[in-house]
Design a protein around this motif. Structure first.
Motif, PDB file in Angstrom:
ATOM      1  N   ALA A   1      53.382-106.564  36.217  1.00 30.26           N
ATOM      2  CA  ALA A   1      53.470-107.281  34.943  1.00 30.26           C
ATOM      3  C   ALA A   1      52.108-107.831  34.525  1.00 30.26           C
ATOM      4  O   ALA A   1      51.740-107.773  33.348  1.00 30.26           O
TER       5      ALA A   1
ATOM      6  N   TYR B   1      48.167-108.497  27.276  1.00 33.78           N
ATOM      7  CA  TYR B   1      49.068-109.244  26.405  1.00 33.78           C
ATOM      8  C   TYR B   1      48.352-109.891  25.212  1.00 33.78           C
ATOM      9  O   TYR B   1      48.925-110.768  24.566  1.00 33.78           O
TER      10      TYR B   1
ATOM     11  N   ILE C   1      57.578-113.700  24.116  1.00 33.45           N
ATOM     12  CA  ILE C   1      58.329-112.785  24.976  1.00 33.45           C
ATOM     13  C   ILE C   1      59.718-113.358  25.232  1.00 33.45           C
ATOM     14  O   ILE C   1      59.864-114.544  25.585  1.00 33.45           O
TER      15      ILE C   1
ATOM     16  N   ASP D   1      62.514-112.756  27.941  1.00 39.12           N
ATOM     17  CA  ASP D   1      62.777-112.121  29.235  1.00 39.12           C
ATOM     18  C   ASP D   1      64.291-111.984  29.382  1.00 39.12           C
ATOM     19  O   ASP D   1      64.994-112.945  29.680  1.00 39.12           O
TER      20      ASP D   1
ATOM     21  N   LEU E   1      58.433-114.098  34.189  1.00 40.96           N
ATOM     22  CA  LEU E   1      58.012-114.711  32.932  1.00 40.96           C
ATOM     23  C   LEU E   1      57.047-115.862  33.184  1.00 40.96           C
ATOM     24  O   LEU E   1      56.061-116.028  32.452  1.00 40.96           O
TER      25      LEU E   1
ATOM     26  N   THR F   1      58.163-109.304  21.474  1.00 37.31           N
ATOM     27  CA  THR F   1      58.147-108.588  22.749  1.00 37.31           C
ATOM     28  C   THR F   1      59.382-108.952  23.567  1.00 37.31           C
ATOM     29  O   THR F   1      59.722-110.135  23.686  1.00 37.31           O
TER      30      THR F   1
ATOM     31  N   LEU G   1      61.200-108.260  27.408  1.00 38.85           N
ATOM     32  CA  LEU G   1      60.931-107.840  28.776  1.00 38.85           C
ATOM     33  C   LEU G   1      62.242-107.579  29.497  1.00 38.85           C
ATOM     34  O   LEU G   1      63.160-108.417  29.473  1.00 38.85           O
TER      35      LEU G   1
ATOM     36  N   SER H   1      62.952-106.670  33.293  1.00 41.08           N
ATOM     37  CA  SER H   1      62.350-106.509  34.609  1.00 41.08           C
ATOM     38  C   SER H   1      63.431-106.335  35.670  1.00 41.08           C
ATOM     39  O   SER H   1      64.196-107.267  35.943  1.00 41.08           O
TER      40      SER H   1
ATOM     41  N   LEU I   1      59.014-104.098  27.027  1.00 42.15           N
ATOM     42  CA  LEU I   1      58.347-103.817  28.298  1.00 42.15           C
ATOM     43  C   LEU I   1      59.409-103.702  29.380  1.00 42.15           C
ATOM     44  O   LEU I   1      60.146-104.664  29.636  1.00 42.15           O
TER      45      LEU I   1
ATOM     46  N   LEU J   1      55.425-100.032  34.619  1.00 41.37           N
ATOM     47  CA  LEU J   1      55.697-100.704  33.366  1.00 41.37           C
ATOM     48  C   LEU J   1      55.736 -99.659  32.255  1.00 41.37           C
ATOM     49  O   LEU J   1      54.769 -98.916  32.063  1.00 41.37           O
TER      50      LEU J   1
ATOM     51  N   GLN K   1      56.146 -99.155  28.216  1.00 42.19           N
ATOM     52  CA  GLN K   1      56.069 -99.820  26.919  1.00 42.19           C
ATOM     53  C   GLN K   1      56.836 -98.992  25.898  1.00 42.19           C
ATOM     54  O   GLN K   1      56.545 -97.814  25.692  1.00 42.19           O
TER      55      GLN K   1
END
Length: 351
Positions: free
Chosen positions: A162, A167, A173, A175, A184, A238, A240, A242, A271, A345, A347
């Motif tokens: 990450a 960024y 973001i 998360d 995060l 954005t 995320l 994960s 992401l 990762l 995108q």
């Protein structure tokens, strides 16, 4: 003359013993008992309430894998890997070692042959549930151990990937399914211009507020509870994901991605931090991968896929399979970062 391939196979089949030995070493707090000192077995036994001969045999079993060094007969020190089993190490793997040696994990993996032969999910037979997290919600102590182990995984795998991302153009973001917010937190700490929202089930994020406050992020990061399969928070450029998609079958994954796509602005990005079942699809040299116990490159994604096969209906996907999910949700793969790393990762952008 010994056959090297046969010897390697012997080593591979014995590694489950070593995994248990590392778990016992971690659970007993032996690394903490060492501190920064060389110590005798009797000293360690007194500090950890162990029987000296049993402890000696455990220590010797771990000298060949980098956990322990025998500096002279009967005098031991922590090896490089052993240092990471101390609770005060900044990237401590102690909790992961405990988790991987938990009895419930081993009971499920005993049924791996059943999964391979029938396609059925072993956890259903062993724990009476379709997904491991459903069972963990009813087992407070096991969930505490699991959550702590996942923090270790985040430190070792998710956070380094990450933080490799640029960024500078990100403003906020969300998360999604971010658990306790450790990934995060790392991103926001390293990028003070970014604001964030941690979004997960209400019972999960309830424990995250204090951790975010302790990290000095209370004024930059909000916490929201909800169902990601119903909707995700709006108002971010954005999003995320994960280690989220690997836990869900294709239909759930597309539903989640579609919810993200529905609130993603035209200039926005998604992401995805996840393992790949393949490496970079253009090459498969594995040149940056450390060798595993067999002497061959260790492939994180293909190994983690065994966990998914036993613990639920999800799987670790290839790049092409991910791209298929993204297309169904109205997204497209825009860039692939660190394809050779244990965690990649991806995108995404609106299709």
């Amino acid at each position: 003359m010994h056959d090297p391939a046969a010897v390697r196979l012997v080593e591979i089949t014995l590694w489950f013993w070593i995994g248990q030995a590392v778990g016992v070493f971690a659970r007993l707090g032996i690394a903490d008992a060492f501190g920064d000192q060389h110590r005798t077995v009797d000293d360690l036994a007194a500090r950890t309430d162990c029987e000296p001969q049993g402890l000696l045999r455990l220590l010797r079993s771990l000298t060949g894998v980098g956990v322990i060094r025998e500096v002279s007969p009967g005098l031991f020190a922590l090896g490089d890997l052993g240092q990471h089993l101390r609770t005060d190490h900044p990237r401590s793997m102690r909790d992961l070692a405990v988790l991987q040696s938990e009895p419930w994990m081993w009971r499920v993996f005993e049924q791996l042959q059943h999964a391979v032969s029938t396609g059925a999910t072993p956890i259903k037979n062993v724990l009476g549930t379709d997904y491991y997290w459903n069972w963990l919600h009813q087992q407070p102590e096991e969930r505490r151990v699991f959550d702590a182990g996942m923090v270790s995984v985040a430190k070792a795998l998710q956070i380094p990937t990450a933080l490799s991302y640029d960024y500078r153009d990100v403003h906020r973001i969300v998360d999604v399914g971010g658990g306790r917010g450790q990934v995060l937190t790392a991103i926001l700490t390293a990028n003070p211009h970014i604001g964030g929202t941690l979004f997960d089930q209400p019972s999960t994020v309830a424990d995250a507020r204090q951790a975010l406050a302790d990290a000095g992020l209370a004024d930059r990061c909000s916490v929201e509870g909800g169902d990601m399969f119903h909707a995700v928070p709006e108002g971010s450029d954005t999003y995320l994901l994960s280690f989220v998609l690997m836990d869900w079958d294709d239909e759930h994954a597309v539903r989640l991605l579609s919810n993200v796509a529905a609130v993603l602005p035209n200039h926005g990005r998604v992401l995805v931090l996840d393992c790949l079942a393949d490496r970079d699809t253009d090459t498969d040299t594995d040149t940056d991968t450390d060798p595993g116990p067999s002497g061959h490159p260790f492939h994180m994604g293909r190994t983690v896929d065994l966990f998914q096969m036993c613990m639920g209906s999800a799987r670790v996907r290839t790049r092409a399979e991910f791209e298929g999910l993204y297309a169904r949700a109205g997204l497209r793969l825009q860039a692939l970062h660190l394809p050779q790393a244990p965690v990649t990762l991806m995108q995404l952008a609106p299709a």
